[in-house]
Enzyme design. Structure first.
Site, mmCIF file in Angstrom:
data_model
loop_
_atom_site.group_PDB
_atom_site.id
_atom_site.type_symbol
_atom_site.label_atom_id
_atom_site.label_comp_id
_atom_site.label_asym_id
_atom_site.label_seq_id
_atom_site.Cartn_x
_atom_site.Cartn_y
_atom_site.Cartn_z
ATOM 1 N N ASP A 8 0.874 -1.163 0.000
ATOM 2 C CA ASP A 8 0.000 0.000 0.000
ATOM 3 C C ASP A 8 0.922 1.226 0.000
ATOM 4 O O ASP A 8 2.122 1.113 0.280
ATOM 5 C CB ASP A 8 -0.870 -0.051 1.270
ATOM 6 N N LEU A 9 0.393 2.382 -0.345
ATOM 7 C CA LEU A 9 1.222 3.594 -0.412
ATOM 8 C C LEU A 9 1.083 4.469 0.843
ATOM 9 O O LEU A 9 2.015 4.593 1.645
ATOM 10 C CB LEU A 9 0.836 4.407 -1.656
ATOM 11 N N ASP A 10 -0.124 5.068 0.979
ATOM 12 C CA ASP A 10 -0.336 6.058 2.045
ATOM 13 C C ASP A 10 -0.235 5.404 3.418
ATOM 14 O O ASP A 10 -1.011 4.506 3.734
ATOM 15 C CB ASP A 10 -1.716 6.710 1.879
ATOM 16 N N THR A 16 1.692 10.170 3.937
ATOM 17 C CA THR A 16 0.580 10.873 3.297
ATOM 18 C C THR A 16 -0.765 10.548 3.941
ATOM 19 O O THR A 16 -1.725 11.302 3.754
ATOM 20 C CB THR A 16 0.552 10.533 1.787
ATOM 21 N N LYS A 44 -8.954 5.193 6.502
ATOM 22 C CA LYS A 44 -7.713 4.761 5.854
ATOM 23 C C LYS A 44 -7.994 3.681 4.822
ATOM 24 O O LYS A 44 -8.729 2.725 5.103
ATOM 25 C CB LYS A 44 -6.716 4.231 6.894
ATOM 26 N N VAL A 46 -9.720 3.845 2.221
ATOM 27 C CA VAL A 46 -11.045 3.993 1.587
ATOM 28 C C VAL A 46 -10.962 5.065 0.488
ATOM 29 O O VAL A 46 -10.301 6.090 0.666
ATOM 30 C CB VAL A 46 -12.089 4.366 2.674
ATOM 31 N N SER A 113 -2.769 0.647 -4.420
ATOM 32 C CA SER A 113 -3.210 1.833 -3.678
ATOM 33 C C SER A 113 -4.623 2.244 -4.067
ATOM 34 O O SER A 113 -5.030 2.104 -5.218
ATOM 35 C CB SER A 113 -2.253 2.994 -3.972
ATOM 36 N N ALA A 114 -5.341 2.800 -3.095
ATOM 37 C CA ALA A 114 -6.693 3.314 -3.335
ATOM 38 C C ALA A 114 -6.666 4.753 -3.818
ATOM 39 O O ALA A 114 -7.714 5.347 -4.075
ATOM 40 C CB ALA A 114 -7.508 3.222 -2.047
ATOM 41 N N SER A 115 -5.462 5.311 -3.953
ATOM 42 C CA SER A 115 -5.350 6.736 -4.264
ATOM 43 C C SER A 115 -5.209 7.007 -5.754
ATOM 44 O O SER A 115 -4.468 6.327 -6.456
ATOM 45 C CB SER A 115 -4.141 7.319 -3.541
ATOM 46 N N ASN A 117 -3.852 9.671 -6.608
ATOM 47 C CA ASN A 117 -2.611 10.456 -6.618
ATOM 48 C C ASN A 117 -1.372 9.571 -6.484
ATOM 49 O O ASN A 117 -0.267 10.087 -6.300
ATOM 50 C CB ASN A 117 -2.625 11.459 -5.462
ATOM 51 N N LYS A 144 -10.978 -0.898 -1.803
ATOM 52 C CA LYS A 144 -10.816 -1.668 -0.573
ATOM 53 C C LYS A 144 -12.004 -1.355 0.346
ATOM 54 O O LYS A 144 -12.452 -0.222 0.350
ATOM 55 C CB LYS A 144 -9.509 -1.269 0.130
ATOM 56 N N GLU A 168 0.003 -3.329 4.723
ATOM 57 C CA GLU A 168 -1.125 -2.394 4.812
ATOM 58 C C GLU A 168 -1.184 -1.685 6.157
ATOM 59 O O GLU A 168 -0.936 -2.303 7.188
ATOM 60 C CB GLU A 168 -2.433 -3.179 4.656
ATOM 61 N N ASP A 169 -1.537 -0.404 6.132
ATOM 62 C CA ASP A 169 -1.739 0.324 7.402
ATOM 63 C C ASP A 169 -3.225 0.517 7.689
ATOM 64 O O ASP A 169 -3.568 1.162 8.682
ATOM 65 C CB ASP A 169 -1.064 1.704 7.351
HETATM 66 C C1 BG6 Z 1 -5.915 5.822 0.299
HETATM 67 C C2 BG6 Z 1 -5.855 6.589 1.600
HETATM 68 O O1 BG6 Z 1 -4.637 5.307 0.017
HETATM 69 O O2 BG6 Z 1 -6.319 6.660 -0.776
HETATM 70 C C3 BG6 Z 1 -7.168 7.300 1.839
HETATM 71 O O3 BG6 Z 1 -5.572 5.689 2.655
HETATM 72 C C4 BG6 Z 1 -7.537 8.162 0.647
HETATM 73 O O4 BG6 Z 1 -7.042 8.098 2.997
HETATM 74 C C5 BG6 Z 1 -7.593 7.269 -0.593
HETATM 75 O O5 BG6 Z 1 -8.792 8.787 0.838
HETATM 76 C C6 BG6 Z 1 -7.962 8.032 -1.856
HETATM 77 O O6 BG6 Z 1 -6.930 8.924 -2.178
HETATM 78 P P1 BG6 Z 1 -7.021 10.057 -3.279
HETATM 79 O O7 BG6 Z 1 -5.591 10.545 -3.393
HETATM 80 O O8 BG6 Z 1 -7.490 9.409 -4.554
HETATM 81 O O9 BG6 Z 1 -7.946 11.092 -2.809
HETATM 82 MG MG MG Z 2 -2.657 3.169 3.575
#
Ligand code: BG6
Ligand code: MG
Length: 213
Positions: A8-10, A16, A44, A46, A113-115, A117, A144, A168-169
């Site tokens: 996982d990233l964040d 982050t 986290k 999500v 990652s769920a992000s 970014n 997730k 994973e955190d």
């Molecule tokens: C996850 C984080 O990795 O990405 C969440 O744990 C975050 O906190 C989610 O909301 C979505 O990220 P982003 O960058 O697409 O807004």
């Molecule tokens: Mg995380």
């Protein structure tokens, strides 16, 4: 049997998770809700939209679709402002050693990652080229705790899910790994991350001698 690692990233590679929390807290304050660290454990891992839905539930607030999208956008703008000065020094403790071990042992490595970014943050911290595969929120339809992110990462690595170890955190992420039939390592406490086979403070604490090669 070849094994692989999915990170996982964040909150695992860089701090982050804290920046996401600060940005959500700022938005929640506009809804007259004080977002706590305990609330944040649920957020986290999500997705961005699911996080806002969760916060609106906590704040007992409803938004028009237009305002919902606009608030998602504003939250992300605040988050981008918080990460704009990040660089290679902003990885969590133990990350450089962990990546060096993975490379030395030639362990297949993916990001899950769920992000949205994720690519940008990985580029900033200088680790984008360390991965054999990257799966972020733009490539999956179910976030997730659904296992799609990690199953896709395993598929790209060409490694059976049961041979993947996921770091994973987040509770949602540990659930996703388990739902995918994978082994989960928690970066955090056993209380916050039930189901993980072990709990570490950071990646640097991982003992590679326990990893099946
Ligand atoms: C996850 C984080 O990795 O990405 C969440 O744990 C975050 O906190 C989610 O909301 C979505 O990220 P982003 O960058 O697409 O807004
Ligand atoms: Mg995380």
């Amino acid at each position: 049997m070849k094994h692989g690692i999915i990170l996982d990233l964040d909150g695992v590679i860089c701090d982050t998770a804290h920046f996401h929390f600060l940005a959500w807290q700022r938005l929640a304050a506009e809804y007259d809700y004080n977002l706590t660290h305990a609330d944040n454990e649920q957020l986290k891992g999500v997705s961005r939209a699911d996080s806002l839905t969760f916060i609106l539930g906590l704040a007992n607030k409803t938004l028009s679709e237009e305002q919902f999208l606009s608030d998602l956008h504003r939250k992300n703008e605040w988050y981008l402002e918080l990460v704009k000065d990040m660089g290679p020094k902003d990885v969590l403790p133990g990350v450089p050693t962990f990546f060096a071990e993975v490379a030395a042992r030639k362990i297949p490595l993916a990001l899950g990652s769920a992000s949205k970014n994720a690519n940008m943050v990985l580029t900033r911290v200088g680790l984008i080229h360390a991965f054999d595969a990257i799966v972020d929120a733009s490539q999956v339809s179910q976030g997730k705790p659904h296992p799609e992110t990690f199953l896709k990462a395993a598929e790209l690595l060409n490694i059976a899910p049961e041979n993947c170890w996921v770091f994973e955190d987040s509770a949602a992420g540990v659930q996703a790994a388990l739902a995918g039939g994978m082994t989960a390592i928690g970066i955090g406490t056993a209380e916050d991350l039930p189901g993980a086979i072990s709990h570490l403070r950071n990646l640097g604490e991982f003992d590679f001698n326990t990893f099946p090669m």
